[in-house]
Every structure is written in structure tokens, then in C-alpha cells.
Write a protein that holds these residues in place. Sequence first.
Motif, PDB file in Angstrom:
ATOM      1  N   ILE A 217     -16.535  33.339   1.856  1.00 23.61           N
ATOM      2  CA  ILE A 217     -16.248  33.858   0.514  1.00 23.61           C
ATOM      3  C   ILE A 217     -16.794  35.264   0.325  1.00 23.61           C
ATOM      4  O   ILE A 217     -16.278  36.032  -0.493  1.00 23.61           O
ATOM      5  CB  ILE A 217     -16.796  32.922  -0.584  1.00 23.61           C
ATOM      6  N   LYS A 218     -17.833  35.634   1.061  1.00 27.77           N
ATOM      7  CA  LYS A 218     -18.361  36.999   0.976  1.00 27.77           C
ATOM      8  C   LYS A 218     -17.331  37.997   1.512  1.00 27.77           C
ATOM      9  O   LYS A 218     -17.117  39.060   0.921  1.00 27.77           O
ATOM     10  CB  LYS A 218     -19.676  37.121   1.758  1.00 27.77           C
ATOM     11  N   LYS A 219     -16.719  37.654   2.618  1.00 31.93           N
ATOM     12  CA  LYS A 219     -15.707  38.525   3.216  1.00 31.93           C
ATOM     13  C   LYS A 219     -14.503  38.638   2.292  1.00 31.93           C
ATOM     14  O   LYS A 219     -13.949  39.729   2.096  1.00 31.93           O
ATOM     15  CB  LYS A 219     -15.291  37.972   4.574  1.00 31.93           C
ATOM     16  N   GLU A 220     -14.086  37.519   1.710  1.00 32.73           N
ATOM     17  CA  GLU A 220     -12.937  37.543   0.811  1.00 32.73           C
ATOM     18  C   GLU A 220     -13.251  38.364  -0.447  1.00 32.73           C
ATOM     19  O   GLU A 220     -12.389  39.080  -0.955  1.00 32.73           O
ATOM     20  CB  GLU A 220     -12.537  36.116   0.419  1.00 32.73           C
ATOM     21  N   TYR A 221     -14.480  38.282  -0.925  1.00 31.87           N
ATOM     22  CA  TYR A 221     -14.876  39.034  -2.122  1.00 31.87           C
ATOM     23  C   TYR A 221     -14.880  40.540  -1.850  1.00 31.87           C
ATOM     24  O   TYR A 221     -14.510  41.336  -2.713  1.00 31.87           O
ATOM     25  CB  TYR A 221     -16.261  38.573  -2.572  1.00 31.87           C
TER      26      TYR A 221
ATOM     27  N   THR B  24      -5.704  35.677  -6.576  1.00 32.13           N
ATOM     28  CA  THR B  24      -4.951  34.424  -6.474  1.00 32.13           C
ATOM     29  C   THR B  24      -4.864  33.903  -5.043  1.00 32.13           C
ATOM     30  O   THR B  24      -4.444  32.765  -4.818  1.00 32.13           O
ATOM     31  CB  THR B  24      -3.522  34.619  -7.011  1.00 32.13           C
ATOM     32  N   ALA B  25      -5.256  34.731  -4.078  1.00 35.22           N
ATOM     33  CA  ALA B  25      -5.186  34.323  -2.673  1.00 35.22           C
ATOM     34  C   ALA B  25      -6.546  33.896  -2.127  1.00 35.22           C
ATOM     35  O   ALA B  25      -6.653  33.528  -0.949  1.00 35.22           O
ATOM     36  CB  ALA B  25      -4.624  35.453  -1.820  1.00 35.22           C
ATOM     37  N   ARG B  26      -7.558  33.947  -2.954  1.00 32.24           N
ATOM     38  CA  ARG B  26      -8.896  33.593  -2.489  1.00 32.24           C
ATOM     39  C   ARG B  26      -9.050  32.076  -2.348  1.00 32.24           C
ATOM     40  O   ARG B  26      -8.410  31.299  -3.060  1.00 32.24           O
ATOM     41  CB  ARG B  26      -9.965  34.123  -3.454  1.00 32.24           C
ATOM     42  N   ASN B  27      -9.917  31.687  -1.430  1.00 32.14           N
ATOM     43  CA  ASN B  27     -10.219  30.272  -1.209  1.00 32.14           C
ATOM     44  C   ASN B  27     -11.542  29.910  -1.876  1.00 32.14           C
ATOM     45  O   ASN B  27     -12.482  30.712  -1.885  1.00 32.14           O
ATOM     46  CB  ASN B  27     -10.307  29.985   0.290  1.00 32.14           C
ATOM     47  N   TYR B  28     -11.624  28.699  -2.389  1.00 28.36           N
ATOM     48  CA  TYR B  28     -12.829  28.231  -3.074  1.00 28.36           C
ATOM     49  C   TYR B  28     -13.290  26.925  -2.430  1.00 28.36           C
ATOM     50  O   TYR B  28     -12.746  25.860  -2.731  1.00 28.36           O
ATOM     51  CB  TYR B  28     -12.548  28.022  -4.563  1.00 28.36           C
TER      52      TYR B  28
ATOM     53  N   ILE C 131     -20.971  24.073  -5.326  1.00 27.60           N
ATOM     54  CA  ILE C 131     -20.068  25.206  -5.536  1.00 27.60           C
ATOM     55  C   ILE C 131     -20.711  26.495  -5.026  1.00 27.60           C
ATOM     56  O   ILE C 131     -21.763  26.893  -5.520  1.00 27.60           O
ATOM     57  CB  ILE C 131     -19.749  25.356  -7.035  1.00 27.60           C
ATOM     58  N   PRO C 132     -20.100  27.160  -4.047  1.00 28.95           N
ATOM     59  CA  PRO C 132     -20.617  28.447  -3.572  1.00 28.95           C
ATOM     60  C   PRO C 132     -20.019  29.596  -4.380  1.00 28.95           C
ATOM     61  O   PRO C 132     -18.903  29.487  -4.903  1.00 28.95           O
ATOM     62  CB  PRO C 132     -20.145  28.502  -2.124  1.00 28.95           C
ATOM     63  N   MET C 133     -20.752  30.695  -4.488  1.00 30.00           N
ATOM     64  CA  MET C 133     -20.251  31.846  -5.238  1.00 30.00           C
ATOM     65  C   MET C 133     -20.864  33.132  -4.707  1.00 30.00           C
ATOM     66  O   MET C 133     -21.923  33.117  -4.065  1.00 30.00           O
ATOM     67  CB  MET C 133     -20.569  31.687  -6.728  1.00 30.00           C
ATOM     68  N   VAL C 134     -20.209  34.240  -4.987  1.00 27.77           N
ATOM     69  CA  VAL C 134     -20.694  35.542  -4.544  1.00 27.77           C
ATOM     70  C   VAL C 134     -20.352  36.568  -5.610  1.00 27.77           C
ATOM     71  O   VAL C 134     -19.351  36.440  -6.319  1.00 27.77           O
ATOM     72  CB  VAL C 134     -20.069  35.925  -3.175  1.00 27.77           C
ATOM     73  N   GLY C 135     -21.226  37.579  -5.751  1.00 29.25           N
ATOM     74  CA  GLY C 135     -21.004  38.605  -6.759  1.00 29.25           C
ATOM     75  C   GLY C 135     -21.748  39.878  -6.411  1.00 29.25           C
ATOM     76  O   GLY C 135     -22.147  40.093  -5.257  1.00 29.25           O
ATOM     77  N   SER C 136     -21.970  40.704  -7.416  1.00 34.55           N
ATOM     78  CA  SER C 136     -22.637  41.993  -7.212  1.00 34.55           C
ATOM     79  C   SER C 136     -23.841  42.133  -8.125  1.00 34.55           C
ATOM     80  O   SER C 136     -23.752  41.831  -9.322  1.00 34.55           O
ATOM     81  CB  SER C 136     -21.658  43.145  -7.482  1.00 34.55           C
TER      82      SER C 136
END
Length: 233
Positions: free
Chosen positions: A92-96, A104-108, A123-128
Amino acid sequence: MNKDSNGYTFLFAIILVAVVGTSLASLSVGLKPRQAKNVEVKKKMDILGAIKIESTRKTATEVYSKYILSDECLIINDLGEVVDGDAFKVDIKKEYRDKKLPVTARNYPLYVANIDGSKKYIIPMVGSGLWGPIWGYIAVNEDKKSIFGAVFDHKTETPGLGAEIKTAAFQKQFVNELISDNGTYKKMRIVKDGSGSSKEFTVDGITGGTITSKGVEEMLDRTVQVYVNYFNK
């Protein structure tokens, strides 16, 4: 060859760069499997941390297989619909970071654990944050609406300020908070006025770390509502 000539100096520099470059490239290739393994182990430790299970780099793989129901882990899309794929392999880091990848193409990914006969949904998550990426995991109880545990981490946030998101004092505030009310997603607010403990869907932010705190808030908001859609389905 005249060792005092410019030609000799240039030739020596070229040979040195070629030898050093080749050595570093070989070392990098040789260490890739170990680096990938370290990333995998750290990921397992973070997932376990969200369900309050302690592990080390030596024990993480064994403990992970004990508590995580790998055959029930899955991937959903932005609509909360299940899609094909291996949840653990989703980066998810790479996708972010990929600005060309539509939201809409991201995987969760969703990880499922069994704790004393009770299921937890991780639930995993990534941000800034202020200076760089932040990330985290929250574990939701079997009721699919209350938080069981949470872990957050960062790469370059300021020690004593934004870096405090990885402390137990900040993370334990999320325990028992709700992510939805009667099936309706509720945004988690992170405030700086000290009212977090007295209001629903609210926790106290880090003093002096407002931007990082808001980064966690945005990360939660953007991610969790996707999973609420899935839980409702």
C-alpha cells in the motif's frame, strides 16, 4: 605511462569508479533477499502489534501464523468489494506513492486474526506526516465497529513532537473508539484542545505535532471508510 599525466589520473579514476560501482551493485543484489525478508518480518510485527501481540524479528513469523487466519485475509477495492489477490503481497505504500495510479485502482488488504475465539479485522493504512510518510494498523473487533488496538509509525517525524504517534500513550486512545454508528461511517477527529477523552469519535493530538496528528486523521478518514463499506456488505 607517466603517472603524473592527466591521462593517468583520468584512467585511474575511471577504473576506481568501475570497481567500486560493480562492488556496490553486487552487494545490493546480494542483500535484496535479506532486505525483503526484513520488510516482511517488520510488516508481520506491525500487524501483530495492532492486536496487542508482542513479537520479535526472530519470533514474528511463528507468532503471525498462530494468530492470523491467512486463508480468510482478503483484498477489497474502493467500493468495499472483494477482489482477487494475496493480501499480504499488496504494497500500500508503493500504491500511495504512485501518483499515476487512480484512487479507484488501489487495493485495500484486510487481515483477519483469531484472539481467544474472537475475530479481529486488521486494517493497514498509509499517509503523509510533516516530513515524510506515516503508516499504521488498526484492529477492529468482531462487531466490526469498535477498535480493539492501533499502532502507528513514521519515517522522519520530529522526535518529541510528531514522532510521538508511535508511542503507547497516543495509540491507546483509539481503543474502544467507534468507526461507525448504526452502519454509518464516522470520521475520527484528532483535536488539540484536550477534549478528545470526553467526546465520541475524537482523540487528543500530539502537542506541538499538529501537522503529523492531522496526517493521521486524514489517513484514517481516507482508509477506514472503505472498510466500513465492506463491513456493511
